[in-house]
Design an enzyme around this catalytic site. Structure first.
Site, PDB file in Angstrom:
ATOM      1  N   GLU A 160     -26.628   3.817  56.904  1.00 17.43           N
ATOM      2  CA  GLU A 160     -25.263   3.939  57.423  1.00 17.43           C
ATOM      3  C   GLU A 160     -25.155   3.021  58.635  1.00 17.43           C
ATOM      4  OE1 GLU A 160     -23.962   7.936  58.325  1.00 17.43           O
ATOM      5  OE2 GLU A 160     -22.713   7.234  59.994  1.00 17.43           O
TER       6      GLU A 160
ATOM      7  N   GLU B 124     -16.942   3.249  66.610  1.00 20.33           N
ATOM      8  CA  GLU B 124     -17.020   4.705  66.680  1.00 20.33           C
ATOM      9  C   GLU B 124     -16.924   5.142  68.139  1.00 20.33           C
ATOM     10  OE1 GLU B 124     -19.522   8.338  64.608  1.00 20.33           O
ATOM     11  OE2 GLU B 124     -20.617   6.535  65.233  1.00 20.33           O
TER      12      GLU B 124
END
Length: 397
Positions: free
Chosen positions: A181, A186
């Site tokens: 991932e 973010e």
């Protein structure tokens, strides 16, 4: 210099144009056209002029071969959502969110494309909720999967706000975290620094001695099965990389390069976007140090990251935004915050384009002492062809 065969052809064409063996214009034209085709076949690449225009974007692999980043996919405008699937399952990060299907998202104005072609995804900012009720939002995943590439996102606005947890990321197919991932954008609440994070299986470590401008966050071990799934991460140094300051600058560009030389991330606010990105001929080697870098010496970027889909989402509270809420400086509690829709007017993505580029290796173009394929087109031949083709076109005419 071009080899003897093309030069001979050129001389032949010039002579034929001055001393035609046939009085027929058609015959003369066919003769010149035949010579032109032979010249291009000898060079080994029919679109030599296109390559010549991109000569300034030539980059070099670690093995000495040359390449350019060539466009593979463009996600934009009215067809954007046709290439993504809407995720409707429970949030794996335990957010207080209800991910909607495409029909619900469109009918509730959570996903749409403006007349100007801007792609909008947002959390519900119109509905009052009772305590404990999940707020509607969107999570989409690209139908296409990738194994390496250069991913460039141009956006005007990224989500932020107390209790808000957005991400632009890629996720491997198969069992998490063994196919990897990559969290490119973010953050939570109204933070001003973006965080880049990698999650993998065992045998992947972030090397702190790699050159990047960001600051290490916690673990160097990227193993998602350890350390409460934290992975390994880097926080960007710029206060314009996330949240209200990023949006106030008119947004900007985030880029993630993933190849055998590692996984690197850059970000540029609107006024600082490199000209090669704007022209569609990106050259990461000219961008300076990345804000975050996962080097290949301690983590194989090919075997640890496999069959990645591109994901956008906006969740609320949950494992990160919820657990950090009490120390965030935000008022009240995250669950209370969730009830009032006016708290989520900034919880939206506004995207201009997402472009994915792939490496196009140029056979026979090498640097240093690496081997040259003599049957392939060389850069010098490209430059010669750019001179000769206009002359040949006159002869054909």
């Amino acid at each position: 210099m071009l080899s003897a065969l093309p030069l001979t052809l050129l001389a032949y064409l010039a002579y034929s144009s001055q001393h035609p063996s046939s009085s027929s214009p058609v015959a003369r034209s066919l003769s010149a056209q035949t010579g032109l085709l032979l010249l291009l076949q000898h060079a080994g690449w029919s679109h030599a002029v296109t390559l010549d225009k991109r000569a300034n974007q030539l980059q070099t692999n670690s093995n000495g071969t040359s390449f350019v980043w060539s466009i593979q996919d463009t996600y934009e405008g009215q067809t954007f959502f046709d290439t993504f699937d809407f995720f409707t399952g429970a949030d794996p990060t335990h957010g207080t969110v209800n991910y909607t299907d495409r029909s619900t998202a469109i009918s509730n104005n959570l996903s749409f494309v403006t007349e100007d072609g801007n792609v909008i995804m947002k959390g519900d900012d119109t509905t009052w909720l009772q305590a404990g009720v999940n707020r509607n939002s969107v999570r989409i995943s690209s139908q296409k999967q990738y194994n390496t590439g250069l991913f460039i996102l141009d956006l005007n606005h990224a989500p932020w706000g107390c209790g808000v947890w957005p991400a632009w990321w890629t996720l491997g197919g198969g069992q998490w975290p063994y196919t990897g991932e990559i969290d490119i954008i973010e953050g939570v609440h109204d933070n001003s620094h973006n965080q880049v994070t990698w999650h993998t299986g065992p045998n992947c470590t972030l090397n702190p001695n790699t050159s990047f401008t960001g600051t290490l966050v916690g673990n160097l071990d990227c193993d998602g099965t350890a350390n409460s799934n934290a992975g390994c991460g880097v926080t960007e140094w710029s206060r314009a990389s996330y949240g209200p300051i990023f949006d106030a600058q008119g947004g900007g560009v985030f880029a993630m390069k993933w190849d055998d030389e590692g996984i690197a991330v850059w970000s540029f606010y609107r006024a600082a976007i490199p000209s090669d990105v704007l022209s569609g001929q990106p050259d990461p080697s000219s961008w300076g140090e990345p804000v975050a870098m996962l080097a290949p010496d301690d983590c194989d970027p090919i075997s640890n990251f496999v069959n990645h889909s591109i994901i956008f989402d906006i969740t609320f509270c949950g494992d990160w935004a919820g657990n950090s809420y009490a120390t965030s400086g935000c008022p009240g509690t995250c669950s209370d915050r969730l009830m009032d829709p006016s708290n989520f007017v900034n919880a939206s993505w506004d995207i201009n384009t997402l472009k994915v580029y792939k490496k196009q290796t140029l056979a026979g173009l090498v640097s240093g002492g690496a081997r040259r394929d003599t049957n392939a087109l060389t850069l010098r031949q490209v430059l010669w062809l750019s001179i000769l083709l206009p002359i040949l076109s006159l002869l054909v005419g």
